[in-house]
Design a protein around this motif. Structure first.
Motif, PDB file in Angstrom:
ATOM      1  N   GLY A 116     -17.046   6.218  -2.358  1.00 46.97           N
ATOM      2  CA  GLY A 116     -16.454   4.886  -2.460  1.00 46.97           C
ATOM      3  C   GLY A 116     -15.395   4.690  -1.411  1.00 46.97           C
ATOM      4  O   GLY A 116     -15.207   5.517  -0.516  1.00 46.97           O
ATOM      5  N   VAL A 117     -14.664   3.577  -1.523  1.00 49.41           N
ATOM      6  CA  VAL A 117     -13.554   3.267  -0.631  1.00 49.41           C
ATOM      7  C   VAL A 117     -12.281   3.236  -1.463  1.00 49.41           C
ATOM      8  O   VAL A 117     -12.126   2.390  -2.350  1.00 49.41           O
ATOM      9  N   LYS A 118     -11.392   4.151  -1.201  1.00 46.54           N
ATOM     10  CA  LYS A 118     -10.149   4.293  -1.967  1.00 46.54           C
ATOM     11  C   LYS A 118      -9.124   3.286  -1.468  1.00 46.54           C
ATOM     12  O   LYS A 118      -8.820   3.234  -0.270  1.00 46.54           O
ATOM     13  N   ILE A 119      -8.561   2.467  -2.385  1.00 53.44           N
ATOM     14  CA  ILE A 119      -7.621   1.433  -1.974  1.00 53.44           C
ATOM     15  C   ILE A 119      -6.257   1.551  -2.649  1.00 53.44           C
ATOM     16  O   ILE A 119      -5.302   0.904  -2.207  1.00 53.44           O
ATOM     17  N   ALA A 120      -6.140   2.362  -3.705  1.00 51.06           N
ATOM     18  CA  ALA A 120      -4.849   2.467  -4.395  1.00 51.06           C
ATOM     19  C   ALA A 120      -4.880   3.632  -5.373  1.00 51.06           C
ATOM     20  O   ALA A 120      -5.955   4.134  -5.737  1.00 51.06           O
ATOM     21  N   THR A 121      -3.697   4.028  -5.805  1.00 53.61           N
ATOM     22  CA  THR A 121      -3.558   5.000  -6.895  1.00 53.61           C
ATOM     23  C   THR A 121      -2.456   4.526  -7.840  1.00 53.61           C
ATOM     24  O   THR A 121      -1.576   3.747  -7.457  1.00 53.61           O
ATOM     25  N   ILE A 122      -2.513   4.999  -9.069  1.00 52.14           N
ATOM     26  CA  ILE A 122      -1.419   4.817 -10.030  1.00 52.14           C
ATOM     27  C   ILE A 122      -1.094   6.189 -10.589  1.00 52.14           C
ATOM     28  O   ILE A 122      -1.983   6.883 -11.091  1.00 52.14           O
ATOM     29  N   ASP A 123       0.172   6.593 -10.511  1.00 54.80           N
ATOM     30  CA  ASP A 123       0.530   7.922 -10.966  1.00 54.80           C
ATOM     31  C   ASP A 123       0.869   7.920 -12.450  1.00 54.80           C
ATOM     32  O   ASP A 123       0.804   6.886 -13.126  1.00 54.80           O
ATOM     33  N   ARG A 129       0.396   2.369  -5.951  1.00 56.35           N
ATOM     34  CA  ARG A 129       0.588   2.631  -4.530  1.00 56.35           C
ATOM     35  C   ARG A 129      -0.632   2.144  -3.762  1.00 56.35           C
ATOM     36  O   ARG A 129      -1.716   2.717  -3.884  1.00 56.35           O
ATOM     37  N   PRO A 130      -0.483   1.059  -2.969  1.00 52.96           N
ATOM     38  CA  PRO A 130      -1.620   0.595  -2.167  1.00 52.96           C
ATOM     39  C   PRO A 130      -1.871   1.549  -1.006  1.00 52.96           C
ATOM     40  O   PRO A 130      -0.940   2.173  -0.479  1.00 52.96           O
ATOM     41  N   LEU A 131      -3.123   1.657  -0.605  1.00 51.18           N
ATOM     42  CA  LEU A 131      -3.500   2.579   0.464  1.00 51.18           C
ATOM     43  C   LEU A 131      -4.331   1.851   1.507  1.00 51.18           C
ATOM     44  O   LEU A 131      -5.033   0.875   1.202  1.00 51.18           O
ATOM     45  N   LYS A 132      -4.261   2.330   2.724  1.00 55.83           N
ATOM     46  CA  LYS A 132      -5.170   1.837   3.732  1.00 55.83           C
ATOM     47  C   LYS A 132      -6.569   2.266   3.331  1.00 55.83           C
ATOM     48  O   LYS A 132      -6.798   3.436   3.022  1.00 55.83           O
ATOM     49  N   LEU A 499      11.196   3.445   3.316  1.00 56.16           N
ATOM     50  CA  LEU A 499      10.268   2.359   3.610  1.00 56.16           C
ATOM     51  C   LEU A 499       8.892   2.658   3.038  1.00 56.16           C
ATOM     52  O   LEU A 499       8.403   3.787   3.130  1.00 56.16           O
ATOM     53  N   LYS A 500       8.275   1.671   2.445  1.00 49.04           N
ATOM     54  CA  LYS A 500       6.908   1.819   1.956  1.00 49.04           C
ATOM     55  C   LYS A 500       6.107   0.580   2.317  1.00 49.04           C
ATOM     56  O   LYS A 500       6.594  -0.552   2.224  1.00 49.04           O
ATOM     57  N   SER A 501       4.881   0.801   2.737  1.00 47.46           N
ATOM     58  CA  SER A 501       4.021  -0.292   3.170  1.00 47.46           C
ATOM     59  C   SER A 501       3.468  -1.046   1.975  1.00 47.46           C
ATOM     60  O   SER A 501       2.977  -0.452   1.017  1.00 47.46           O
ATOM     61  N   GLN A 505      -3.772  -2.716   3.828  1.00 47.22           N
ATOM     62  CA  GLN A 505      -5.126  -3.225   3.994  1.00 47.22           C
ATOM     63  C   GLN A 505      -5.206  -4.425   4.936  1.00 47.22           C
ATOM     64  O   GLN A 505      -6.294  -4.915   5.223  1.00 47.22           O
ATOM     65  N   MET A 506      -4.043  -4.895   5.417  1.00 44.22           N
ATOM     66  CA  MET A 506      -4.037  -6.078   6.285  1.00 44.22           C
ATOM     67  C   MET A 506      -3.819  -5.664   7.733  1.00 44.22           C
ATOM     68  O   MET A 506      -3.059  -4.738   8.027  1.00 44.22           O
ATOM     69  N   GLU A 507      -4.473  -6.376   8.630  1.00 43.18           N
ATOM     70  CA  GLU A 507      -4.339  -6.101  10.054  1.00 43.18           C
ATOM     71  C   GLU A 507      -2.976  -6.540  10.569  1.00 43.18           C
ATOM     72  O   GLU A 507      -2.335  -5.849  11.357  1.00 43.18           O
ATOM     73  N   THR A 508      -2.505  -7.672  10.094  1.00 46.35           N
ATOM     74  CA  THR A 508      -1.198  -8.160  10.535  1.00 46.35           C
ATOM     75  C   THR A 508      -0.633  -9.135   9.515  1.00 46.35           C
ATOM     76  O   THR A 508      -1.381  -9.808   8.797  1.00 46.35           O
ATOM     77  N   VAL A 509       0.702  -9.195   9.424  1.00 45.44           N
ATOM     78  CA  VAL A 509       1.412 -10.147   8.575  1.00 45.44           C
ATOM     79  C   VAL A 509       2.366 -10.918   9.481  1.00 45.44           C
ATOM     80  O   VAL A 509       3.125 -10.321  10.245  1.00 45.44           O
ATOM     81  N   THR A 510       2.328 -12.233   9.418  1.00 48.52           N
ATOM     82  CA  THR A 510       3.117 -13.042  10.342  1.00 48.52           C
ATOM     83  C   THR A 510       4.300 -13.747   9.694  1.00 48.52           C
ATOM     84  O   THR A 510       5.203 -14.203  10.400  1.00 48.52           O
ATOM     85  N   ALA A 511       4.321 -13.865   8.372  1.00 47.12           N
ATOM     86  CA  ALA A 511       5.442 -14.528   7.697  1.00 47.12           C
ATOM     87  C   ALA A 511       5.546 -13.998   6.278  1.00 47.12           C
ATOM     88  O   ALA A 511       4.549 -13.633   5.661  1.00 47.12           O
TER      89      ALA A 511
END
Length: 599
Positions: A116-123, A129-132, A499-501, A505-511
């Motif tokens: 699959g494609v892993k996108i997040a975890t919850i501890d 925690r979102p993931l790339k 710092l935490k992202s 999953q986004m290429e860019t954030v502009t605002a």
């Protein structure tokens, strides 16, 4: 093999069909939040594939202690498996590949691969925690062992925790803002976590009880250095408490153990306020009162009005109106009942509204008495009254950047009345805080920049967290940091740490803008996608429902501290536009720009 799915609708009466076949469902549709999954035990003589399918399906259920899921496991694994250790979220339910036979004849069993494609975890602490997005691959190994006198396939090796597709995750879990007090101030700070939508399979607690129990367990590790709980150490729910219910007046009594009795009256009211704000969004009607008991005795209670004394983020400003810059760079008020935002009557009092300086960007103090403006050409930062006539004073700081994009960012006010701004000069990049909007400044040390430049700054209403847009190459990401102040003048240290992202999953954030205690609204796009406007939680979690109506060429966006305030954006040639609750984008100021709510 298999499990039962029941979909309950809120509109009209629902019934359980008594005819027809029971069909397995791999993943629940995302718009069916009332779907219930009931796991069933493995049938006799099930194939290895049926055992694997049945186990994956059983993990998506609310089965007590996942007892049905454990029936698909070999005896030792059924005892040792820890579903609470971590929840892995995939973009879709895992695909299976197999079975693969063992590499050597003397090695028994079969192996299936989960992909699959892993996108997040919850501890285990309920932290999301979102993931790339990245490939996920884990194996399930099966053997045959004696079950009721027969050899049956069972899983004897598997990863710890749960593995869920995104739709099943959203069906099973819900976000909750728990609340704790800022160590340096007397107001509450939101700390987002996830709890089960219904009865927790492991604790058997309903959602209300889960939320209370999470507050009593203390803040998440990331926020803990900056906040504190008013509950005395060792405070827990009264033993055996699994259900908490509001009465007919929507008041709730919470039974606690004897440790809670150590709190004095003031501390007790602070305890009740923590629970009031934590639980206010878990009920369909307004919470009227939270009462605390310990050892059979009443401790204290708070009503909704009393709880407001501890409101999150020191919400001292009314934040009734948004503001914007007109075509001449003058600061004007955007009144909700007046769409003629370009009229001179809407210009604020003082030098920022009379044209003494042409502004490129602006921020309004939370008490709506002062504003901080950057201009012209993003070179200098000014602070001035917007309620009294006054001369424009000297700039608080001037950037030496060679071009406007390398100079000052838009400013931001925190709840203490301090102004933040980033100097984007490549030769002298820095993040500055101006105490009480005066020329007294501190430079914040920002940990973990890794060569990235601060493009934009937005401080949360509580002043504990700061959202930063960080640019490196062609990518601008949204990260959130914790604001820490230590020492005293003249040796005070100001830092942004951990710092935490929020948008891997986004290429860019502009605002970006804060949109309440623990939510932000962002403008950005995913790789290969189009620009979108969406809400995102302060832990990085989102849902399909958070995507807002499309809007083109958005360069700035702002939101109020409550859902009742319309989103306001700068949309290129369309000027200033707003999105009322439940409506569509509406143009309101043709030649305006840089809309902001206080903050």
């Amino acid at each position: 093999m298999g499990f039962v799915v029941l979909a309950l609708t809120l509109a009209g009466c629902a019934s359980i069909p008594d005819k027809g076949d029971v069909e397995p469902v791999k993943a629940s549709p995302q718009d069916e939040s009332q779907v219930r999954v009931y796991a069933v035990p493995p049938p006799a003589n099930a194939s290895a594939g049926d055992i694997v399918d049945g186990f994956l399906e059983a993990m998506t259920s609310d089965d007590p202690d996942f007892s049905m899921a454990r029936k698909y496991l070999a005896k030792d694994e059924a005892r040792d498996w820890q579903p609470q250790k971590v929840t892995t979220v995939l973009s879709e339910a895992p695909d299976l590949e197999g079975p693969a036979k063992p590499p050597a004849p003397d090695q028994p069993g079969l192996t299936y691969q989960m992909h699959g494609v892993k996108i997040a975890t919850i501890d285990a602490g309920h932290v999301y925690r979102p993931l790339k997005p990245a490939g996920y691959e884990q194996s399930l190994h099966l053997i045959q062992e004696q079950v009721a006198g027969h050899k049956e396939w069972r899983i004897d090796a598997l990863p710890q925790g749960l593995v869920l597709g995104a739709s099943d995750f959203q069906r099973n879990y819900r976000p909750v803002d728990t609340y704790f007090y800022a160590k340096a101030d007397g107001w509450l700070v939101s700390d987002p976590v996830f709890i089960r939508q219904r009865i927790d399979p492991l604790t058997r607690m309903d959602p209300i009880t889960q939320a209370v129990n999470t507050v009593l367990s203390g803040p998440t590790g990331w926020l803990k250095p900056s906040v504190k709980s008013s509950f005395p150490a060792g405070t827990r729910l009264q033993k055996g408490t699994r259900t908490l219910q509001f009465d007919d007046n929507n008041a709730l009594t919470v039974p606690l153990n004897d440790a809670a009795a150590k709190a004095g009256p003031d501390a007790c009211r602070m305890m009740a306020a923590q629970l009031f704000f934590t639980l206010r969004d878990l009920t369909s009607t307004r919470v009227s009162q939270i009462a605390l008991r310990a050892g059979g005795s009443s401790l204290c209670s708070v009503t909704g009005d009393q709880a407001q004394a501890y409101a999150p983020g020191n919400a001292s400003g009314r934040a009734d109106d948004a503001f914007y810059l007109d075509s001449d760079g003058r600061l004007a008020r955007l009144r909700p009942d007046d769409k003629k935002g370009s009229d001179k009557d809407n210009l604020v009092v003082g030098p920022l509204g009379d044209g003494s300086v042409k502004l490129d960007s602006v921020a309004i103090a939370r008490d709506e008495k002062r504003a901080a403006g950057v201009g012209p050409d993003s070179r200098s930062l000014y602070v001035a009254s917007i309620v009294d006539e006054a001369e424009l004073g000297s700039p608080l700081v001037t950037s030496e950047g060679k071009k406007a994009s390398d100079r000052l960012s838009a400013p931001s006010w925190d709840s203490r009345g301090d102004v933040w701004v980033a100097d984007r000069d490549p030769d002298h990049a820095r993040l500055l805080q101006f105490k009480n909007g005066t020329s007294t400044s501190e430079q914040a040390q920002v940990e973990g920049l890794d060569g990235r430049r601060i493009e934009a700054v937005r401080v949360s209403s509580d002043g504990v967290r700061i959202a930063l847009l960080l640019t490196k190459g062609n990518r601008t990401s949204l990260e959130i940091g914790r604001v820490e102040q230590s020492g005293s003048a003249p040796h005070q240290k100001l830092a942004v740490v951990d710092l935490k992202s929020l948008t891997p999953q986004m290429e860019t954030v502009t605002a970006v803008s804060w949109a309440g205690p623990s939510r932000l609204v962002i403008v950005g796009k995913e790789a290969g996608g189009v620009q979108q406007v969406r809400f995102i939680q302060a832990d990085g979690s989102t849902s399909d429902a958070s995507v807002l109506p499309g809007l083109n060429q958005v360069t700035a966006i702002t939101a109020g501290d409550t859902d009742s305030k319309a989103l306001v954006a700068d949309s290129g040639d369309a000027g200033v536009v707003q999105l009322p609750t439940g409506g569509n984008w509406q143009a309101i100021v043709e030649h305006g720009s840089s809309p902001v709510y206080p903050g």
